[in-house]
Design a protein around this motif. Structure first.
Motif, PDB file in Angstrom:
ATOM      1  N   GLU A  39       0.833  -1.203   0.000  1.00 42.96           N
ATOM      2  CA  GLU A  39       0.000   0.000   0.000  1.00 42.96           C
ATOM      3  C   GLU A  39       0.879   1.269   0.000  1.00 42.96           C
ATOM      4  O   GLU A  39       0.512   2.291  -0.575  1.00 42.96           O
ATOM      5  N   VAL A  40       2.044   1.197   0.643  1.00 44.36           N
ATOM      6  CA  VAL A  40       2.962   2.336   0.658  1.00 44.36           C
ATOM      7  C   VAL A  40       3.539   2.561  -0.730  1.00 44.36           C
ATOM      8  O   VAL A  40       3.540   3.681  -1.258  1.00 44.36           O
ATOM      9  N   LEU A  41       4.030   1.490  -1.339  1.00 43.99           N
ATOM     10  CA  LEU A  41       4.608   1.609  -2.677  1.00 43.99           C
ATOM     11  C   LEU A  41       3.554   2.055  -3.678  1.00 43.99           C
ATOM     12  O   LEU A  41       3.848   2.849  -4.585  1.00 43.99           O
ATOM     13  N   ALA A  42       2.323   1.597  -3.499  1.00 43.62           N
ATOM     14  CA  ALA A  42       1.242   2.005  -4.407  1.00 43.62           C
ATOM     15  C   ALA A  42       1.004   3.510  -4.322  1.00 43.62           C
ATOM     16  O   ALA A  42       0.808   4.175  -5.345  1.00 43.62           O
ATOM     17  N   ARG A  43       1.042   4.066  -3.106  1.00 44.31           N
ATOM     18  CA  ARG A  43       0.840   5.508  -2.958  1.00 44.31           C
ATOM     19  C   ARG A  43       1.980   6.286  -3.608  1.00 44.31           C
ATOM     20  O   ARG A  43       1.760   7.313  -4.261  1.00 44.31           O
ATOM     21  N   VAL A  44       3.197   5.800  -3.422  1.00 42.61           N
ATOM     22  CA  VAL A  44       4.362   6.468  -3.997  1.00 42.61           C
ATOM     23  C   VAL A  44       4.283   6.461  -5.531  1.00 42.61           C
ATOM     24  O   VAL A  44       4.525   7.489  -6.187  1.00 42.61           O
ATOM     25  N   LEU A  45       3.941   5.321  -6.100  1.00 41.73           N
ATOM     26  CA  LEU A  45       3.850   5.220  -7.559  1.00 41.73           C
ATOM     27  C   LEU A  45       2.682   6.040  -8.108  1.00 41.73           C
ATOM     28  O   LEU A  45       2.775   6.637  -9.184  1.00 41.73           O
ATOM     29  N   GLU A  46       1.601   6.094  -7.359  1.00 46.40           N
ATOM     30  CA  GLU A  46       0.461   6.912  -7.768  1.00 46.40           C
ATOM     31  C   GLU A  46       0.863   8.382  -7.834  1.00 46.40           C
ATOM     32  O   GLU A  46       0.483   9.106  -8.769  1.00 46.40           O
ATOM     33  N   ALA A  47       1.657   8.820  -6.864  1.00 49.88           N
ATOM     34  CA  ALA A  47       2.127  10.205  -6.878  1.00 49.88           C
ATOM     35  C   ALA A  47       2.953  10.461  -8.129  1.00 49.88           C
ATOM     36  O   ALA A  47       2.805  11.498  -8.790  1.00 49.88           O
ATOM     37  N   GLY A  48       3.824   9.523  -8.482  1.00 49.68           N
ATOM     38  CA  GLY A  48       4.632   9.682  -9.679  1.00 49.68           C
ATOM     39  C   GLY A  48       3.806   9.761 -10.940  1.00 49.68           C
ATOM     40  O   GLY A  48       4.104  10.553 -11.848  1.00 49.68           O
ATOM     41  N   CYS A  49       2.772   8.967 -11.000  1.00 48.82           N
ATOM     42  CA  CYS A  49       1.917   8.945 -12.187  1.00 48.82           C
ATOM     43  C   CYS A  49       1.086  10.213 -12.333  1.00 48.82           C
ATOM     44  O   CYS A  49       0.476  10.440 -13.385  1.00 48.82           O
TER      45      CYS A  49
END
Length: 297
Positions: A39-49
């Motif tokens: 869930e942490v990595l998903a939030r980080v990648l979502e920010a990048g996108c």
């Protein structure tokens, strides 16, 4: 009025938190093996996108690498830097025109972006903006990161390893994980050095050197004979014997090897497997990017 004051206070706290992230972020090369929660990595990648991009086209893709064997191969493509394999996740940012071409199979449109150097340049910018957004998001989540540009020297090998299709090029990598040690951000140039008002206004040579020494004040490499000889050989190869002697005299006078001297004379050396210009020309052409061969726009 009370509502306005409360809102302003909230905005102030948000700004302070953002600036703290920027000021505290430092490259990390020592990671815990602890995995990053999904869930942490998903939030980080979502920010990048959600990063801005040229034309809003988002001509990039990110390959998330967590398999140990693949990370070990990335180490071999990155000057043997073992922390890459120790970190739980590596993100490889790629210029991607493949997806755009896929869309045009259904919605035909004029398409020469892979043959255009400005389009390639903009793709690089898109990747860098996305990577920096992810860096700050990761910092907010308690993660550390490290940029890695070494993969461009073995772009062909990285491309094969990650099975990148035509029109997709690897351009930079970001390592993510929980840090074993918290590092302080190294000194940076002040805005007075980097920011120019309306027009580029060069510093004097003396001012530029003082600013450089202030920024690199902790980097005083001991002048071990083998390093000095390596540096002087490189200097002579590039600029001749007289210049090499000038380098040697400067080190003797200072009593240390300077930052630029070390990095450009002793560390950043071409290795036998590094790609050369003709290799890049061939590789880019094979991947469908023809601007480097002079046949594109």
């Amino acid at each position: 009025m009370e509502h306005d004051h409360t809102a302003a206070a909230g905005e102030g706290r948000t700004a302070k938190a953002l600036y703290s992230l920027i000021n505290e972020r430092a490259s990390c090369r020592s990671y815990h093996s602890k995995p990053i929660p999904e869930e942490v990595l998903a939030r980080v990648l979502e920010a990048g996108c959600r990063s801005p991009s040229g034309g809003g086209f988002q001509t990039l893709s990110i390959v998330k690498v967590s398999e140990q064997q693949t990370k070990e191969e990335l180490v071999k493509c990155s000057r043997g830097q073992k922390f890459i394999a120790a970190a739980p996740v590596n993100l490889v940012f790629c210029i991607d025109f493949y997806r755009m071409r896929q869309v045009m199979q259904t919605e035909p449109a004029p398409f020469d972006q892979p043959d255009s150097f400005p389009s390639f340049w903009m793709g690089l910018v898109d990747c860098a903006i996305c990577a920096q957004t992810i860096t700050l998001a990761a910092q907010a989540e308690g993660l550390a990161s490290c940029y890695n540009g070494n993969i461009i020297h073995r772009a062909d090998r990285v491309s094969a390893l990650l099975e990148l299709p035509e029109l997709v090029l690897p351009v930079l990598m970001l390592t993510l994980g929980y840090p074993r040690v918290t590092h302080q951000q190294p000194p940076k140039y002040a805005p007075a050095v980097l920011v120019h008002d309306e027009r580029y206004r060069p510093l004097s040579d003396a001012q530029a050197y003082r600013a450089y020494r202030k920024q690199n004040r902790y980097q005083k490499i001991p002048p071990r004979p083998e390093l000095v000889e390596q540096l002087c050989r490189r200097a002579q190869l590039l600029h001749g014997a007289d210049f090499a002697e000038r380098v040697r005299a400067d080190i003797a006078q200072k009593g240390f090897i300077g930052s630029y001297q070390y990095w450009f004379g002793c560390y950043y050396q071409d290795e036998p497997e590094f790609m050369q210009l003709e290799d890049y020309q061939r590789f880019f052409s094979q991947k469908g990017f023809r601007f480097l061969t002079g046949t594109g726009g």
